[in-house]
Design an enzyme around this catalytic site. Structure first.
Site, PDB file in Angstrom:
ATOM      1  N   ASP A 208       1.055  -0.846  -0.156  1.00 14.12           N
ATOM      2  CA  ASP A 208       0.227   0.050   0.336  1.00 14.12           C
ATOM      3  C   ASP A 208       1.007   1.239  -0.382  1.00 14.12           C
ATOM      4  O   ASP A 208       2.214   1.423   0.214  1.00 14.12           O
ATOM      5  CB  ASP A 208      -1.032   0.079   0.773  1.00 14.12           C
ATOM      6  CG  ASP A 208      -2.313   0.347   1.274  1.00 14.12           C
ATOM      7  OD1 ASP A 208      -2.094   1.610   0.559  1.00 14.12           O
ATOM      8  OD2 ASP A 208      -3.548  -0.323   1.228  1.00 14.12           O
ATOM      9  N   HIS A 282      -2.865   3.527  -4.605  1.00 19.28           N
ATOM     10  CA  HIS A 282      -1.880   2.689  -3.914  1.00 19.28           C
ATOM     11  C   HIS A 282      -0.378   2.307  -3.393  1.00 19.28           C
ATOM     12  O   HIS A 282       0.291   1.242  -3.032  1.00 19.28           O
ATOM     13  CB  HIS A 282      -2.622   2.306  -2.929  1.00 19.28           C
ATOM     14  CG  HIS A 282      -4.165   1.940  -2.045  1.00 19.28           C
ATOM     15  ND1 HIS A 282      -3.841   3.268  -1.059  1.00 19.28           N
ATOM     16  CD2 HIS A 282      -5.334   1.583  -2.877  1.00 19.28           C
ATOM     17  CE1 HIS A 282      -5.374   3.424  -1.274  1.00 19.28           C
ATOM     18  NE2 HIS A 282      -6.369   3.109  -1.519  1.00 19.28           N
ATOM     19  N   ASP A 345      -8.114   0.069  -6.901  1.00 22.24           N
ATOM     20  CA  ASP A 345      -9.245   0.491  -6.010  1.00 22.24           C
ATOM     21  C   ASP A 345      -8.592   1.986  -5.759  1.00 22.24           C
ATOM     22  O   ASP A 345      -7.234   2.519  -6.080  1.00 22.24           O
ATOM     23  CB  ASP A 345     -10.081  -0.009  -4.969  1.00 22.24           C
ATOM     24  CG  ASP A 345      -8.643  -0.471  -3.837  1.00 22.24           C
ATOM     25  OD1 ASP A 345      -7.504  -0.582  -3.864  1.00 22.24           O
ATOM     26  OD2 ASP A 345      -8.504   0.583  -2.145  1.00 22.24           O
ATOM     27  N   GLU A 346      -9.621   3.010  -5.531  1.00 25.60           N
ATOM     28  CA  GLU A 346      -9.151   4.599  -4.837  1.00 25.60           C
ATOM     29  C   GLU A 346      -7.464   5.265  -5.780  1.00 25.60           C
ATOM     30  O   GLU A 346      -6.770   5.784  -5.684  1.00 25.60           O
ATOM     31  CB  GLU A 346      -8.885   4.380  -3.891  1.00 25.60           C
ATOM     32  CG  GLU A 346      -9.703   4.079  -2.515  1.00 25.60           C
ATOM     33  CD  GLU A 346      -9.429   3.687  -1.136  1.00 25.60           C
ATOM     34  OE1 GLU A 346     -10.187   4.188  -0.538  1.00 25.60           O
ATOM     35  OE2 GLU A 346      -8.609   3.531  -1.023  1.00 25.60           O
ATOM     36  N   TRP A 486      -9.215  -3.929   8.380  1.00 26.24           N
ATOM     37  CA  TRP A 486      -7.859  -2.618   7.690  1.00 26.24           C
ATOM     38  C   TRP A 486      -6.988  -2.231   9.124  1.00 26.24           C
ATOM     39  O   TRP A 486      -8.169  -1.876   9.953  1.00 26.24           O
ATOM     40  CB  TRP A 486      -9.094  -1.645   6.999  1.00 26.24           C
ATOM     41  CG  TRP A 486      -9.201  -2.079   5.880  1.00 26.24           C
ATOM     42  CD1 TRP A 486     -10.414  -2.142   5.428  1.00 26.24           C
ATOM     43  CD2 TRP A 486      -8.721  -2.566   4.979  1.00 26.24           C
ATOM     44  NE1 TRP A 486     -10.766  -2.235   4.159  1.00 26.24           N
ATOM     45  CE2 TRP A 486      -9.534  -2.388   3.447  1.00 26.24           C
ATOM     46  CE3 TRP A 486      -7.459  -1.922   4.229  1.00 26.24           C
ATOM     47  CZ2 TRP A 486      -8.553  -3.161   2.019  1.00 26.24           C
ATOM     48  CZ3 TRP A 486      -7.323  -2.614   3.088  1.00 26.24           C
ATOM     49  CH2 TRP A 486      -8.323  -2.694   2.033  1.00 26.24           C
ATOM     50  N   GLU A 488      -5.526   0.388  10.175  1.00 27.30           N
ATOM     51  CA  GLU A 488      -4.400   1.686  10.019  1.00 27.30           C
ATOM     52  C   GLU A 488      -4.688   1.914  11.092  1.00 27.30           C
ATOM     53  O   GLU A 488      -3.711   2.497  12.235  1.00 27.30           O
ATOM     54  CB  GLU A 488      -5.373   3.462   9.265  1.00 27.30           C
ATOM     55  CG  GLU A 488      -5.062   2.968   7.024  1.00 27.30           C
ATOM     56  CD  GLU A 488      -5.885   2.379   7.357  1.00 27.30           C
ATOM     57  OE1 GLU A 488      -6.700   0.869   7.720  1.00 27.30           O
ATOM     58  OE2 GLU A 488      -6.580   2.833   6.025  1.00 27.30           O
TER      59      GLU A 488
END
Length: 708
Positions: A208, A282, A345-346, A486, A488
């Site tokens: 990531d 990412h 993604d993203e 996740w 974080e």
């Protein structure tokens, strides 16, 4: 029965060790009746009859033709040892020494039925577990273990007939090891507990923006540089490594040898590891290691520490595609899984839009926009993976611009991606937020960081992975379900477990069992929690409700003024040891003390912290209010009624500026007022970093002040 050990590959076990001293019922154990049938996930069909199978010192453990007795027997022996304090002493005796003794037998079905299906039939004299292959026998062993209950220092099993098979072929958990590294021993423990829930897929998130965790021999800087970062905040910045004279680096990576061992360990427990290598977004950690992969000319060579979505994408040069194919070639050699996850993604397209070279490449390729560029990117990877006998899977953004012909979609933005994929004839896995995003807290526990919203075990259990919008043919494309952990805001290993269990047990039943019954699951759950305790697995339990202190509130007991990005956010200090956890909306740091009785209040004491604003949230950052400060350090302002009401106190922040952890500010005097009033707390400041937060507010009455 053929009595030769070679023909039958039979292991003889004396089970006397199960009749252990001190093995009686624990005060927290479920009742005997519920323990007998407390299997999670619930079997497809179970019929209980009168009687029980009592394990004694004459009980034999047997394995028939073709059964991997050494592996399966060793696994069951170890599991019973760890949870019941003793084990199966395999290998004591010869077959036929006591042919009338009780036996627990594992055998392959004569009909050759494969898959994960198994049957378990017990009587007072015998237990027989049969299946078409080793996977079914393994799940039968797990069910056998769950059926065991303690009585009079030993173990008994109910007399039952079980016919069982899974509802879905993909029963998964995703573990994010990119944001915070977990050591291999924890990964193995996590796999162990997954297996006991009959999960069969570990989606391992290895790369990531904040780290690249997988060793790639051809590109060593991916881990030499990409696996390490300085965490955000003033406290980590001040934590100087004496060896380098620079802030201490945080991170780690998995060597290829460690990965091979973990993959083999998972395989022995019927779990396939699906690795995720993110692209085209990412990508910050990879770009920090190899800047030539970037779109922009001068990318950062430091791995970033912010959470959220960075604009950094891989460029679309042929050399970058070759780099990614080289990486995937090593990934394929390490992971024998059918699927390889490529993220997708993203991927914010701003850099592609602004790059003359990317725009030129799009024209060369005849692509009309950046979404088609991403589709081309993913199709290139799908073509390569297909040439290696593998299948591509990605998050539902890979639908945008056109889906590769053999791609599988993992739907996270609700269920719409799954519906679109299945309607178009593509396989799909349901993994939607918020219900199956386990970074949402399971209970409102003030010491537990994460997304502040709560997703309960019951809400997970209620999730239906078969969208009503699909017809019968389209529903065949639903491979299964997966929850995502996740991390974080889940820095510690203990918290990974707390956020996962027992919600994973609810998902396991959704994924495995054809019929859901919350009342039945709830009745069986206490036995599962007892198993967690025996295996030293942390799990979340709701705290009993308690009354609010009328004169003191923690940040989690205060109301937030808004509901934009609400986090239960851990402090960055101290670097080692316990840290405070604050409830805050990072887009609007504002709190309300509801119904404060000010009639006898003489002063107010605030404990505050400062946390780094390490969030990549795009233009949303412009929404954050910055009330101008009267002093260089800023102030905590207290207003009555609402956040535009009369200001009744100001607490200067200067005493807290030099302290990275929580600081109790000097008291502010307050004029008593009759009745109950809401108090609003906001900080003045010049910039969004750091974000000032409230740890607690205490109202001091005249009586309390007099006693101090």
């Amino acid at each position: 029965m053929d009595q030769t050990a070679a023909a039958k590959r039979t292991v003889i076990g004396l089970l006397a060790a199960l009749m252990l001293a001190g093995c009686g019922d624990s005060p927290k154990s479920p009742s005997r009746a519920s323990a007998l049938v407390s299997v999670i996930p619930a079997p497809s069909k179970i019929e209980q009859r009168a009687g029980e199978f009592v394990l004694d010192d004459e009980t034999r453990l047997e394995f028939g033709d073709g059964v991997e007795g050494e592996r399966l027997g060793g696994y069951l022996i170890d599991l019973v040892q760890r949870t019941h304090g003793g084990g199966l002493n395999a290998g004591a005796g010869e077959v036929g020494n006591n042919p009338g003794a009780k036996a627990i037998r594992f055998e392959l079905s004569a009909d050759g039925s494969g898959g994960e299906r198994y049957s378990l039939v017990s009587s007072p004299e015998r237990v027989v577990i049969s299946a078409g292959d080793s996977r079914g026998l393994f799940y039968g062993a797990v069910t056998l273990w769950q059926l065991m209950s303690k009585r009079d220092g030993g173990l008994v099993l109910p007399v039952v007939t079980i016919e069982d098979s899974p509802r879905f072929s993909w029963r998964g958990l995703m573990l994010d090891s990119a944001r915070h590294y977990q050591p291999p021993e924890f990964i193995r423990k996590f796999i162990d507990v997954m297996a006991l829930h009959k999960f069969n897929v570990l989606h391992w998130h290895l790369t990531d923006d904040q780290a690249w965790r997988l060793e790639i021999k051809k590109y060593p800087r991916l881990t030499e540089v990409g696996a390490w970062r300085v965490p955000a905040g003033a406290a980590p910045a001040a934590d100087i490594d004496p060896g380098t004279g620079k802030p201490r680096l945080y991170g780690g990576f998995y060597s290829q040898e460690e990965v091979r061992e973990i993959v083999a360990y998972a395989k022995d427990r019927n779990i396939t590891i699906v690795p995720e290598i993110d692209m085209p977004g990412h990508a910050s950690a990879a770009i920090a290691a190899y800047p030539q992969l970037a779109v922009i000319d001068r990318p950062s060579t430091q791995v970033p520490a912010d959470w959220g979505v960075y604009p950094n994408l891989f460029n679309v040069e042929e050399s970058t595609f070759q780099f990614l194919q080289d990486v995937l070639a090593e990934v394929i050699a390490l992971f024998p899984s059918e699927y390889i996850h490529v993220g997708g993604d993203e991927a914010v397209k701003d850099q592609w839009k602004a790059s003359a070279r990317v725009q030129a490449r799009m024209r060369e390729l005849g692509l009309k926009d950046e979404h088609e560029m991403q589709s081309y990117f993913i199709k290139r990877m799908e073509t390569f993976l297909s040439s290696q006998g593998r299948r591509l899977i990605g998050w539902d953004e890979i639908l945008e611009g056109g889906l590769p012909p053999k791609a599988t979609v993992m739907s996270w933005r609700g269920i719409d991606g799954a519906v679109a994929a299945a309607t178009a004839g593509h396989d799909t896995v349901l993994s939607p937020q918020p219900t199956l995003y386990f970074d949402r807290r399971p209970v409102d526990l003030p010491t537990l960081p994460g997304r502040a919203s709560v997703v309960t075990t019951e809400e997970v259990y209620a999730f239906d992975p078969v969208p009503a919008a699909l017809n019968e043919e389209q529903r065949k494309h639903i491979l299964g379900v997966q929850a995502n952990i996740w991390v974080e805001h889940i820095r510690t290993l203990e918290r990974v477990e707390l956020m996962t269990f027992p919600r994973a047990a609810a998902l396991a039943e959704v994924a495995w069992s054809p019929v859901k019954d919350w009342a039945s699951f709830s009745a069986r759950l206490p036995a599962q929690l007892e198993r967690y305790r025996a295996l030293d697995v942390r799990y979340a339990e709701a705290l009993p409700p308690r009354s609010l202190d009328p004169f003191r509130r923690s940040s989690h007991e205060l109301a937030l003024c808004s509901d934009k990005i609400r986090l239960s956010l851990e402090d960055d200090a101290p670097v080692t040891g316990d840290r405070a956890v604050f409830l805050v909306d990072i887009l609007d740091p504002c709190w309300v003390f509801k119904d404060a009785d000010l009639s006898k209040v003489q002063s107010l004491v605030a404990a505050v912290g400062q946390v780094p604003f390490n969030f990549q949230i795009g233009d949303a950052v412009k929404q954050i209010p910055l009330p101008p400060p009267a002093t260089a350090a800023g102030e905590l302002e207290v207003r009555i009624g609402d956040c535009k009401g009369e200001r009744i106190a100001v607490l200067p922040l200067a005493p807290a500026v030099g302290n990275h952890a929580v600081t109790t500010l000097p008291p502010a005097q307050i004029t008593p007022r009759e009745g109950k009033h809401d108090l609003c707390f906001t900080f003045t400041r010049k910039s969004i970093d750091p974000t000032w937060v409230i740890d607690s507010i205490a109202l001091q009455t005249t009586t309390a002040a007099a006693t101090e």
